[in-house]
Design a protein around this motif. Structure first.
Motif, PDB file in Angstrom:
ATOM      1  N   LYS A 428      66.823  59.278 -22.084  1.00  0.00           N
ATOM      2  CA  LYS A 428      67.727  60.060 -22.938  1.00  0.00           C
ATOM      3  C   LYS A 428      67.135  61.432 -23.241  1.00  0.00           C
ATOM      4  O   LYS A 428      67.856  62.430 -23.291  1.00  0.00           O
ATOM      5  CB  LYS A 428      68.008  59.313 -24.240  1.00  0.00           C
ATOM      6  CG  LYS A 428      69.083  59.996 -25.095  1.00  0.00           C
ATOM      7  CD  LYS A 428      69.524  59.140 -26.258  1.00  0.00           C
ATOM      8  CE  LYS A 428      70.667  59.817 -27.002  1.00  0.00           C
ATOM      9  NZ  LYS A 428      71.153  58.983 -28.137  1.00  0.00           N
ATOM     10  N   LEU A 431      67.788  63.646 -20.420  1.00  0.00           N
ATOM     11  CA  LEU A 431      69.202  64.018 -20.432  1.00  0.00           C
ATOM     12  C   LEU A 431      69.455  65.125 -21.451  1.00  0.00           C
ATOM     13  O   LEU A 431      70.185  66.082 -21.182  1.00  0.00           O
ATOM     14  CB  LEU A 431      70.044  62.787 -20.761  1.00  0.00           C
ATOM     15  CG  LEU A 431      71.550  62.888 -20.554  1.00  0.00           C
ATOM     16  CD1 LEU A 431      71.869  63.240 -19.114  1.00  0.00           C
ATOM     17  CD2 LEU A 431      72.206  61.567 -20.924  1.00  0.00           C
ATOM     18  N   PHE A 457      74.432  61.687 -15.939  1.00  0.00           N
ATOM     19  CA  PHE A 457      75.206  61.016 -16.992  1.00  0.00           C
ATOM     20  C   PHE A 457      75.515  59.578 -16.569  1.00  0.00           C
ATOM     21  O   PHE A 457      75.373  58.631 -17.348  1.00  0.00           O
ATOM     22  CB  PHE A 457      76.527  61.754 -17.248  1.00  0.00           C
ATOM     23  CG  PHE A 457      76.381  63.056 -17.976  1.00  0.00           C
ATOM     24  CD1 PHE A 457      75.201  63.411 -18.592  1.00  0.00           C
ATOM     25  CD2 PHE A 457      77.451  63.944 -18.048  1.00  0.00           C
ATOM     26  CE1 PHE A 457      75.073  64.619 -19.262  1.00  0.00           C
ATOM     27  CE2 PHE A 457      77.343  65.143 -18.714  1.00  0.00           C
ATOM     28  CZ  PHE A 457      76.150  65.490 -19.322  1.00  0.00           C
ATOM     29  N   THR A 458      75.966  59.446 -15.311  1.00  0.00           N
ATOM     30  CA  THR A 458      76.336  58.123 -14.803  1.00  0.00           C
ATOM     31  C   THR A 458      75.147  57.174 -14.790  1.00  0.00           C
ATOM     32  O   THR A 458      75.262  56.002 -15.177  1.00  0.00           O
ATOM     33  CB  THR A 458      76.919  58.245 -13.380  1.00  0.00           C
ATOM     34  OG1 THR A 458      78.110  59.044 -13.435  1.00  0.00           O
ATOM     35  CG2 THR A 458      77.267  56.892 -12.805  1.00  0.00           C
ATOM     36  N   TYR A 460      72.444  57.278 -16.690  1.00  0.00           N
ATOM     37  CA  TYR A 460      72.090  56.899 -18.062  1.00  0.00           C
ATOM     38  C   TYR A 460      73.096  55.894 -18.618  1.00  0.00           C
ATOM     39  O   TYR A 460      72.721  54.890 -19.242  1.00  0.00           O
ATOM     40  CB  TYR A 460      72.037  58.138 -18.948  1.00  0.00           C
ATOM     41  CG  TYR A 460      71.670  57.835 -20.383  1.00  0.00           C
ATOM     42  CD1 TYR A 460      70.458  57.221 -20.696  1.00  0.00           C
ATOM     43  CD2 TYR A 460      72.538  58.154 -21.422  1.00  0.00           C
ATOM     44  CE1 TYR A 460      70.122  56.936 -22.007  1.00  0.00           C
ATOM     45  CE2 TYR A 460      72.205  57.880 -22.737  1.00  0.00           C
ATOM     46  CZ  TYR A 460      70.990  57.269 -23.026  1.00  0.00           C
ATOM     47  OH  TYR A 460      70.667  56.984 -24.324  1.00  0.00           O
ATOM     48  N   GLY A 461      74.394  56.140 -18.360  1.00  0.00           N
ATOM     49  CA  GLY A 461      75.411  55.192 -18.829  1.00  0.00           C
ATOM     50  C   GLY A 461      75.236  53.830 -18.202  1.00  0.00           C
ATOM     51  O   GLY A 461      75.392  52.794 -18.868  1.00  0.00           O
ATOM     52  N   GLU A 478      78.833  53.410 -26.162  1.00  0.00           N
ATOM     53  CA  GLU A 478      78.044  54.578 -25.770  1.00  0.00           C
ATOM     54  C   GLU A 478      77.886  54.645 -24.254  1.00  0.00           C
ATOM     55  O   GLU A 478      77.995  55.722 -23.646  1.00  0.00           O
ATOM     56  CB  GLU A 478      76.669  54.546 -26.434  1.00  0.00           C
ATOM     57  CG  GLU A 478      75.835  55.790 -26.132  1.00  0.00           C
ATOM     58  CD  GLU A 478      74.427  55.732 -26.699  1.00  0.00           C
ATOM     59  OE1 GLU A 478      73.692  56.730 -26.547  1.00  0.00           O
ATOM     60  OE2 GLU A 478      74.055  54.698 -27.286  1.00  0.00           O
ATOM     61  N   TRP A 482      79.127  57.785 -21.539  1.00  0.00           N
ATOM     62  CA  TRP A 482      78.321  58.468 -20.531  1.00  0.00           C
ATOM     63  C   TRP A 482      78.854  58.217 -19.124  1.00  0.00           C
ATOM     64  O   TRP A 482      78.888  59.133 -18.289  1.00  0.00           O
ATOM     65  CB  TRP A 482      76.865  58.021 -20.625  1.00  0.00           C
ATOM     66  CG  TRP A 482      76.162  58.538 -21.843  1.00  0.00           C
ATOM     67  CD1 TRP A 482      75.757  57.834 -22.936  1.00  0.00           C
ATOM     68  CD2 TRP A 482      75.801  59.897 -22.102  1.00  0.00           C
ATOM     69  NE1 TRP A 482      75.166  58.654 -23.855  1.00  0.00           N
ATOM     70  CE2 TRP A 482      75.168  59.932 -23.363  1.00  0.00           C
ATOM     71  CE3 TRP A 482      75.933  61.085 -21.387  1.00  0.00           C
ATOM     72  CZ2 TRP A 482      74.685  61.108 -23.926  1.00  0.00           C
ATOM     73  CZ3 TRP A 482      75.451  62.266 -21.951  1.00  0.00           C
ATOM     74  CH2 TRP A 482      74.834  62.260 -23.206  1.00  0.00           C
TER      75      TRP A 482
END
Length: 702
Positions: A428, A431, A457-458, A460-461, A478, A482
């Motif tokens: 994070k 990011l 983003f993908t 981390y999600g 959350e 992301w």
């Protein structure tokens, strides 16, 4: 050389037209430079995100827009580590840095220096017993050897100060020059800042910028040095880049012609006697010492002749002065007396017969094209080359956009390598760093971030989703935020990750809906798969892909490329169990043989977008007991593996197909899939495990 002025002007215009047709024109030059700066910015942002304390600059013909397809120039990257601090004055010393004092005296060749090691805790010389990469001279100074650079890049081939990487997929060979940075302008080049030629070029503004760039020292000694292992070449690469970026199109075309003559006639036997850098230097001297009015389209022949005359003088005298550091003779020790005579003979022939020599250049069909422009060939040839010129334009733009896509994929691979063993908090933080760059950076930073952020983003999600699936078989809100923010990374890979997340939680309806949309999108555009996990042949692209590339901006990359889908081990709960095996593909023996930098992806699950799409459809339709749709998905998976020449992870696609065949109770076909997979990749292939499991099941009657 002695043709009438009007004839030479006509020849100049026709030659300019030819060069325009093969891509040496304002539009292509500006696009090339813009895209090069974009890739450079992306690379340096990734270095900062991954805590690599280095900066890299993209230099040379590929980034300047001073090359053609036929010249096939290498891609030059100069990189330096921020911990190294080369100083020319003690006031520049910095605490806790690897400080090096630049020394130029009677023992160093002009344009070169020694580097004296200094203490990191106070501004004093270092006094230590000499080691492998340093030596104490008669004055008691501890000097650093340039051999310290050797072997720093695995699998690279040394070319002077550069380490040549020949195995980056889809990209030109890369010369990586490792340098040390000096913030101040070299003392030996101070005179250049005040020098003023006839052409009043470079301008004062260009000189001020050049001085602000400082300089570098590069690990190579002069060929005439008494101490070749101790000398470091002083480089003003950023100042030189500034000069080239301020050339007009006629000057660029003259430079390209010089390089073509060089490649075709002077260096064609494999031995490089005159380098393209010498040609660039000759051009810069000519621009400085002529009136600006000569550098016009209708005087291109005159400009070329003038440069050849200057080159002839340099070879005759054995002296080509560096444009900025005048005392540095670029030709010192470069060729023998016999080679010199041969070069002078060839250059004299070019000067006397410039038109006929140009007609003999087959690089990019320049000679034939010029004959067509001069009506020396039939009209049919004119028509043919008109069509070819349009195709060249499309090919050049396609190549530029593919290079951006490849750089994008490479940067994603690098950041996943960095994040692979990090906890969620660290991911994070990375990011947040990237978002900060997006918000606070300049326009180029923001453009680079616009390309890079969706895939990150993908990831981390997906990492968040994997954690929440492990805890309660649900996807946290959350994680969905992301994952949704990253959907437009490319045409399919991030959407497929989201579908895989829903599949893993049992939400088949949402997964099926996303797959249907992804399938429609994939076939709405002329899409090509992009992968930089390992080396493969150049992509086969369609005419439709080239058309879109030539008509739209670089943003179209997101609509016409499909990146391979990469899952690091922290995403393991987001993928079907059939694909999870890929994370454990390597035996201990395989691990020993790996390349640490290039093979990092082998600890992940990685699959091409289209095979993964059909595999997920097969699994979801099986859940819904829609047998006809399931078989259609299976057939499409088979056709894709057989017919798509651009698949990078064909072995993985065959492995998941083999598991589908096992589920279909077709063990012979499954075994065939695994055997074909091993033909694609013998080592680091989980097909070995699948074969053992399959045979064990058959033998035990399962």
């Amino acid at each position: 050389m002695f043709q009438e002025p009007d004839i030479r002007e006509n020849l100049s215009r026709k030659l300019s037209e030819v060069l325009h047709d093969i891509g040496v024109n304002e539009i292509m030059v500006m696009k090339t430079r813009k895209n090069s700066m974009l890739r450079e910015t992306m690379r340096n942002i990734i270095h900062r995100l991954t805590d690599l304390n280095i900066t890299e600059y993209f230099l040379g013909s590929q980034s300047e827009g001073t090359t053609t397809i036929g010249l096939n120039s290498d891609f030059d990257i100069l990189g330096y580590h921020h911990d190294f601090n080369v100083i020319q004055d003690w006031s520049e010393w910095a605490r806790d840095k690897f400080n090096l004092l630049m020394i130029q005296d009677e023992n160093t060749t002009p344009g070169y220096c020694f580097l004296q090691l200094l203490r990191h805790d106070e501004p004093l010389p270092l006094t230590v017993i000499p080691g492998e990469y340093n030596i104490t001279d008669r004055s008691g100074r501890v000097l650093l050897k340039n051999t310290i650079i050797n072997g720093l890049i695995q699998g690279a081939v040394g070319h002077g100060p550069a380490l040549n990487e020949q195995e980056e997929p889809g990209l030109p060979d890369t010369d990586n020059v490792i340098a040390c940075s000096c913030k101040s302008w070299p003392q030996s080049a101070l005179g250049w800042l005040e020098r003023q030629g006839i052409g009043r070029w470079p301008t004062e503004e260009m000189r001020r910028y050049a001085a602000s760039t400082g300089c570098f020292v590069v690990a190579t000694g002069s060929k005439i040095s008494k101490y070749p292992e101790l000398e470091w070449r002083i480089s003003t690469s950023l100042a030189e880049r500034c000069l080239v970026l301020n050339l007009n199109i006629t000057q660029i075309r003259c430079y390209v012609l010089l390089k073509m003559i060089l490649k075709k006639f002077l260096n064609h036997r494999g031995k490089i006697n005159i380098s393209s850098f010498m040609c660039k230097t000759v051009l810069l001297h000519c621009i400085e010492n002529t009136e600006p009015s000569i550098w016009e389209e209708n005087k291109l022949f005159t400009c070329l002749t003038y440069c050849l005359l200057e080159l002839h003088t340099c070879v005759q005298n054995g002296y080509c002065s560096h444009f900025i550091i005048q005392e540095n003779n670029l030709m010192a020790g470069e060729f023998t007396a016999e080679t010199k005579r041969e070069l002078l003979r060839h250059i004299s022939e070019f000067i006397q017969n410039d038109r006929h020599i140009l007609l003999r250049i087959d690089i990019d069909n320049l000679g034939h094209r010029l004959q067509v422009k001069l009506n020396m060939l039939p009209y049919a040839a004119y028509f043919m080359y008109s069509l070819i010129s349009l195709e060249i334009y499309k090919n050049l733009l396609t190549s530029e956009y593919l290079n951006i896509a490849y750089a994008f994929s490479q940067n994603h691979r690098h950041i996943l390598k960095h994040l692979h063993n990090k906890n969620i908090g660290t991911i994070k933080k990375s990011l947040c760093k990237l978002i900060t760059f997006c918000d606070n950076g300049n326009r180029l930073d923001q453009a680079a971030c616009r390309f890079m952020t969706p895939l990150i983003f993908t990831t981390y999600g997906s990492v968040l989703a994997s954690s929440s699936i492990h805890e309660n078989n649900q996807v946290s809100p959350e994680a969905l935020v992301w994952l949704s923010a990253g959907l437009n990374s490319d045409i399919s890979s991030s959407r497929l990750k989201l579908a895989s997340v829903f599949y893993s939680t049992g939400d088949m309806k949402k997964a099926e809906l996303i797959l249907r949309h992804a399938h429609q999108q994939y076939y709405s555009y002329p899409v090509v798969p992009i992968c930089t996990c390992w080396n493969k042949l150049p992509l086969a692209v369609t005419a439709e892909f080239k058309k879109v590339s030539s008509e739209q901006s670089e943003d179209c990359i997101k609509h016409i490329t499909a990146f391979c889908v990469r899952f690091i081990q922290k995403e393991i709960n987001c993928i079907p169990h059939e694909l999870q095996y890929e994370m454990f593909r390597s035996t201990q023996d395989d691990m020993i043989r790996r390349n640490e930098n290039k093979d990092c992806w082998m600890d992940w699950a990685v699959v091409d977008s289209l095979p993964f799409l059909y595999f997920l459809q097969y699994k979801i339709y099986s859940h819904f007991q829609r047998h006809q749709d399931q078989q259609q998905a299976l057939n499409k998976l088979i056709r894709t593996i057989v017919a798509d020449k651009n698949l990078a992870h064909r072995e993985t696609a065959l492995n998941i197909l083999g598991q589908c065949m096992e589920q279909e109770n077709r063990p012979q076909q499954a075994l065939k899939c695994y055997m074909l997979s091993l033909q694609q990749r013998q080592r680091n292939n989980v097909a070995n495990l699948h074969i053992c499991k399959l045979l064990s099941g058959v033998l035990n009657g399962q």
